[in-house]
Design a protein around this motif. Structure first.
Motif, PDB file in Angstrom:
ATOM      1  N   ALA A  82      99.238 -21.940   9.817  1.00  0.00           N
ATOM      2  CA  ALA A  82      99.051 -22.741   8.608  1.00  0.00           C
ATOM      3  C   ALA A  82      98.565 -24.136   8.982  1.00  0.00           C
ATOM      4  O   ALA A  82      98.871 -24.650  10.055  1.00  0.00           O
ATOM      5  CB  ALA A  82     100.357 -22.816   7.829  1.00  0.00           C
ATOM      6  N   GLY A  83      97.816 -24.744   8.070  1.00  0.00           N
ATOM      7  CA  GLY A  83      97.200 -26.034   8.381  1.00  0.00           C
ATOM      8  C   GLY A  83      98.000 -27.246   7.978  1.00  0.00           C
ATOM      9  O   GLY A  83      97.470 -28.360   8.019  1.00  0.00           O
ATOM     10  N   ALA A  84      99.268 -27.070   7.593  1.00  0.00           N
ATOM     11  CA  ALA A  84     100.035 -28.196   7.058  1.00  0.00           C
ATOM     12  C   ALA A  84     100.190 -29.328   8.064  1.00  0.00           C
ATOM     13  O   ALA A  84      99.947 -30.496   7.746  1.00  0.00           O
ATOM     14  CB  ALA A  84     101.406 -27.707   6.592  1.00  0.00           C
ATOM     15  N   VAL A  85     100.621 -29.009   9.271  1.00  0.00           N
ATOM     16  CA  VAL A  85     100.859 -30.067  10.265  1.00  0.00           C
ATOM     17  C   VAL A  85      99.550 -30.739  10.679  1.00  0.00           C
ATOM     18  O   VAL A  85      99.466 -31.978  10.682  1.00  0.00           O
ATOM     19  CB  VAL A  85     101.623 -29.508  11.483  1.00  0.00           C
ATOM     20  CG1 VAL A  85     101.710 -30.554  12.587  1.00  0.00           C
ATOM     21  CG2 VAL A  85     103.025 -29.065  11.064  1.00  0.00           C
ATOM     22  N   PRO A  86      98.484 -29.990  11.025  1.00  0.00           N
ATOM     23  CA  PRO A  86      97.224 -30.664  11.343  1.00  0.00           C
ATOM     24  C   PRO A  86      96.691 -31.516  10.200  1.00  0.00           C
ATOM     25  O   PRO A  86      96.095 -32.571  10.429  1.00  0.00           O
ATOM     26  CB  PRO A  86      96.273 -29.510  11.672  1.00  0.00           C
ATOM     27  CG  PRO A  86      97.164 -28.400  12.107  1.00  0.00           C
ATOM     28  CD  PRO A  86      98.411 -28.540  11.292  1.00  0.00           C
ATOM     29  N   ARG A  87      96.894 -31.092   8.948  1.00  0.00           N
ATOM     30  CA  ARG A  87      96.443 -31.884   7.802  1.00  0.00           C
ATOM     31  C   ARG A  87      97.152 -33.234   7.775  1.00  0.00           C
ATOM     32  O   ARG A  87      96.538 -34.270   7.506  1.00  0.00           O
ATOM     33  CB  ARG A  87      96.707 -31.113   6.503  1.00  0.00           C
ATOM     34  CG  ARG A  87      96.400 -31.890   5.231  1.00  0.00           C
ATOM     35  CD  ARG A  87      96.598 -31.017   4.006  1.00  0.00           C
ATOM     36  NE  ARG A  87      95.531 -30.046   3.898  1.00  0.00           N
ATOM     37  CZ  ARG A  87      94.359 -30.292   3.306  1.00  0.00           C
ATOM     38  NH1 ARG A  87      94.111 -31.483   2.788  1.00  0.00           N
ATOM     39  NH2 ARG A  87      93.444 -29.354   3.239  1.00  0.00           N
ATOM     40  N   MET A  88      98.450 -33.232   8.032  1.00  0.00           N
ATOM     41  CA  MET A  88      99.206 -34.481   8.038  1.00  0.00           C
ATOM     42  C   MET A  88      98.723 -35.398   9.157  1.00  0.00           C
ATOM     43  O   MET A  88      98.521 -36.608   8.964  1.00  0.00           O
ATOM     44  CB  MET A  88     100.690 -34.166   8.184  1.00  0.00           C
ATOM     45  CG  MET A  88     101.625 -35.361   8.105  1.00  0.00           C
ATOM     46  SD  MET A  88     101.890 -36.195   9.687  1.00  0.00           S
ATOM     47  CE  MET A  88     102.639 -34.867  10.633  1.00  0.00           C
ATOM     48  N   VAL A  89      98.507 -34.833  10.336  1.00  0.00           N
ATOM     49  CA  VAL A  89      98.047 -35.638  11.476  1.00  0.00           C
ATOM     50  C   VAL A  89      96.673 -36.225  11.194  1.00  0.00           C
ATOM     51  O   VAL A  89      96.401 -37.395  11.508  1.00  0.00           O
ATOM     52  CB  VAL A  89      98.041 -34.782  12.756  1.00  0.00           C
ATOM     53  CG1 VAL A  89      97.404 -35.539  13.912  1.00  0.00           C
ATOM     54  CG2 VAL A  89      99.467 -34.355  13.116  1.00  0.00           C
ATOM     55  N   ARG A  90      95.774 -35.444  10.577  1.00  0.00           N
ATOM     56  CA  ARG A  90      94.439 -35.940  10.241  1.00  0.00           C
ATOM     57  C   ARG A  90      94.509 -37.110   9.280  1.00  0.00           C
ATOM     58  O   ARG A  90      93.719 -38.059   9.373  1.00  0.00           O
ATOM     59  CB  ARG A  90      93.584 -34.834   9.615  1.00  0.00           C
ATOM     60  CG  ARG A  90      93.039 -33.822  10.581  1.00  0.00           C
ATOM     61  CD  ARG A  90      91.852 -33.062   9.981  1.00  0.00           C
ATOM     62  NE  ARG A  90      92.126 -32.480   8.676  1.00  0.00           N
ATOM     63  CZ  ARG A  90      92.708 -31.303   8.486  1.00  0.00           C
ATOM     64  NH1 ARG A  90      93.096 -30.576   9.534  1.00  0.00           N
ATOM     65  NH2 ARG A  90      92.895 -30.821   7.266  1.00  0.00           N
ATOM     66  N   ALA A 122     107.336 -36.323   6.760  1.00  0.00           N
ATOM     67  CA  ALA A 122     105.936 -36.206   7.169  1.00  0.00           C
ATOM     68  C   ALA A 122     105.000 -36.272   5.970  1.00  0.00           C
ATOM     69  O   ALA A 122     103.918 -36.880   6.042  1.00  0.00           O
ATOM     70  CB  ALA A 122     105.724 -34.905   7.932  1.00  0.00           C
ATOM     71  N   LEU A 123     105.391 -35.662   4.859  1.00  0.00           N
ATOM     72  CA  LEU A 123     104.521 -35.679   3.678  1.00  0.00           C
ATOM     73  C   LEU A 123     104.496 -37.047   3.008  1.00  0.00           C
ATOM     74  O   LEU A 123     103.483 -37.420   2.410  1.00  0.00           O
ATOM     75  CB  LEU A 123     104.953 -34.591   2.701  1.00  0.00           C
ATOM     76  CG  LEU A 123     104.153 -33.290   2.793  1.00  0.00           C
ATOM     77  CD1 LEU A 123     102.714 -33.463   2.316  1.00  0.00           C
ATOM     78  CD2 LEU A 123     104.159 -32.736   4.215  1.00  0.00           C
ATOM     79  N   VAL A 124     105.577 -37.816   3.080  1.00  0.00           N
ATOM     80  CA  VAL A 124     105.510 -39.202   2.630  1.00  0.00           C
ATOM     81  C   VAL A 124     104.432 -39.942   3.419  1.00  0.00           C
ATOM     82  O   VAL A 124     103.589 -40.648   2.856  1.00  0.00           O
ATOM     83  CB  VAL A 124     106.875 -39.907   2.792  1.00  0.00           C
ATOM     84  CG1 VAL A 124     106.727 -41.421   2.601  1.00  0.00           C
ATOM     85  CG2 VAL A 124     107.894 -39.367   1.801  1.00  0.00           C
ATOM     86  N   VAL A 125     104.448 -39.762   4.739  1.00  0.00           N
ATOM     87  CA  VAL A 125     103.458 -40.418   5.601  1.00  0.00           C
ATOM     88  C   VAL A 125     102.054 -39.956   5.244  1.00  0.00           C
ATOM     89  O   VAL A 125     101.121 -40.770   5.108  1.00  0.00           O
ATOM     90  CB  VAL A 125     103.780 -40.134   7.081  1.00  0.00           C
ATOM     91  CG1 VAL A 125     102.663 -40.617   7.984  1.00  0.00           C
ATOM     92  CG2 VAL A 125     105.111 -40.776   7.476  1.00  0.00           C
ATOM     93  N   GLN A 126     101.872 -38.652   5.090  1.00  0.00           N
ATOM     94  CA  GLN A 126     100.546 -38.114   4.763  1.00  0.00           C
ATOM     95  C   GLN A 126     100.020 -38.684   3.453  1.00  0.00           C
ATOM     96  O   GLN A 126      98.872 -39.154   3.373  1.00  0.00           O
ATOM     97  CB  GLN A 126     100.609 -36.591   4.661  1.00  0.00           C
ATOM     98  CG  GLN A 126      99.303 -35.961   4.168  1.00  0.00           C
ATOM     99  CD  GLN A 126      99.411 -34.461   4.028  1.00  0.00           C
ATOM    100  OE1 GLN A 126      99.817 -33.773   4.959  1.00  0.00           O
ATOM    101  NE2 GLN A 126      99.063 -33.924   2.860  1.00  0.00           N
ATOM    102  N   MET A 127     100.838 -38.624   2.404  1.00  0.00           N
ATOM    103  CA  MET A 127     100.378 -39.089   1.093  1.00  0.00           C
ATOM    104  C   MET A 127     100.119 -40.591   1.091  1.00  0.00           C
ATOM    105  O   MET A 127      99.168 -41.065   0.457  1.00  0.00           O
ATOM    106  CB  MET A 127     101.389 -38.698   0.020  1.00  0.00           C
ATOM    107  CG  MET A 127     101.414 -37.211  -0.263  1.00  0.00           C
ATOM    108  SD  MET A 127     102.469 -36.773  -1.671  1.00  0.00           S
ATOM    109  CE  MET A 127     104.106 -37.040  -0.971  1.00  0.00           C
TER     110      MET A 127
END
Length: 294
Positions: free
Chosen positions: A130-138, A250-255
């Motif tokens: 799944a791409g969830a972790v790479p999406r957050m890092v990007r 992690a999703l707080v950081v991503q958003m």
């Protein structure tokens, strides 16, 4: 470039209808041509991996959960237009913006639970991670700003532990209510990150919005309760936050990173919900960043 891209996308389906632009998000372009929605994916999208995701999405066992892709030129995989990877999908009706009490939280929770009960072993390989972790890092990598808010987001990102990208369950990888449409019932769309992963990450975005004060406790409770009642395996019923804390952080950081990048790109200010995410990054830093020792 977008006009040439849109024309090339429309030519894939050869319909008489003029293309209607539905969304432009960064370099992602979504258009409707008749009864078909065409999506030009992010630059750098791997067409081979995306083809594996499309094959998984087209599996009839997932037909009640996922909107299946449409073939382009007789082939099930993606097409390429002007160097961009393009996929085709049936038209669905998005979930309308509504007050929290009117949002389909229970239906969404049941759908996620049903999806997560499938494992990668249920399908012929390859099932991509799944791409969830790479999406957050990007999202953090692409944050090019040099500002106090951007520095705070990077510090919050640095508090995260090492995050494995894969897992056993089949997960959406970028789940939120905007990924839900109606077409013969509710279906999940935007399957760019579909694959094998940790199911807690599909609950992480609403969990992060709840922690940030953006999603109210009742709406979050309806989603989580329906997920658990339907046998969702991603979090333990007795202590869901033991599985959710790191993904939600992690999703707080991503958003927050995406909000800052979009505001810079579009020349706009952050709205109140986005400001709340920046504030939440500050709380993450306060709670998790080591205190320097003199």
């Amino acid at each position: 470039m977008n006009s040439d891209l849109i024309a090339g996308m429309a030519a894939l389906v050869g319909a008489g209808a003029a293309p209607e632009v539905l969304a432009v998000r960064g370099d992602v372009v979504v258009v409707r041509v008749g009864d078909v929605v065409l999506k030009a994916h992010e630059r750098g999208t791997d067409p081979v991996v995306l083809a594996d995701r499309l094959r998984l999405a087209a599996d009839p066992r997932l037909a009640d959960l996922l909107l299946p892709p449409l073939p382009l030129g007789g082939a099930p995989g993606p097409a390429v237009v002007l160097g961009r990877v393009v996929t085709a999908w049936p038209v669905g009706t998005p979930v309308p913006q509504a007050e929290p009490e009117d949002l389909p939280m229970e239906a969404a929770g049941r759908m996620l639970a049903a999806l997560h009960r499938f494992t990668a072993a249920d399908f012929a390989p390859p099932v991509p991670p799944a791409g969830a972790v790479p999406r957050m890092v990007r999202a953090v990598r692409d944050l090019a700003l040099d500002s106090p808010a951007a520095a705070l987001v990077r510090r919050a990102f640095a508090t995260l532990p090492e995050l494995p990208a894969g897992g056993a369950a089949v997960v959406h990888g970028d789940w939120h209510l905007g990924q839900l449409v109606e077409r013969d019932g509710y279906r999940l769309i935007d399957l760019d990150d579909l694959g094998a992963g940790d199911p807690a990450w599909d609950l992480a975005r609403p969990a992060a919005l709840h922690l940030s004060g953006v999603l109210d406790a009742r709406a979050w409770g309806r989603l989580l309760g329906a997920y658990l009642d339907a046998g969702g395996p991603g979090v333990p019923a007795g202590d869901p936050w033991s599985a959710l804390e790191v993904p939600a952080r992690a999703l707080v950081v991503q958003m927050a990173a995406r909000a800052l990048s979009a505001a810079e790109r579009d020349g706009t200010d952050l709205n109140s919900a986005q400001e709340a995410l920046i504030d939440a990054c500050g709380r993450i830093v306060s709670a998790h960043e080591p205190i320097p020792r003199g």
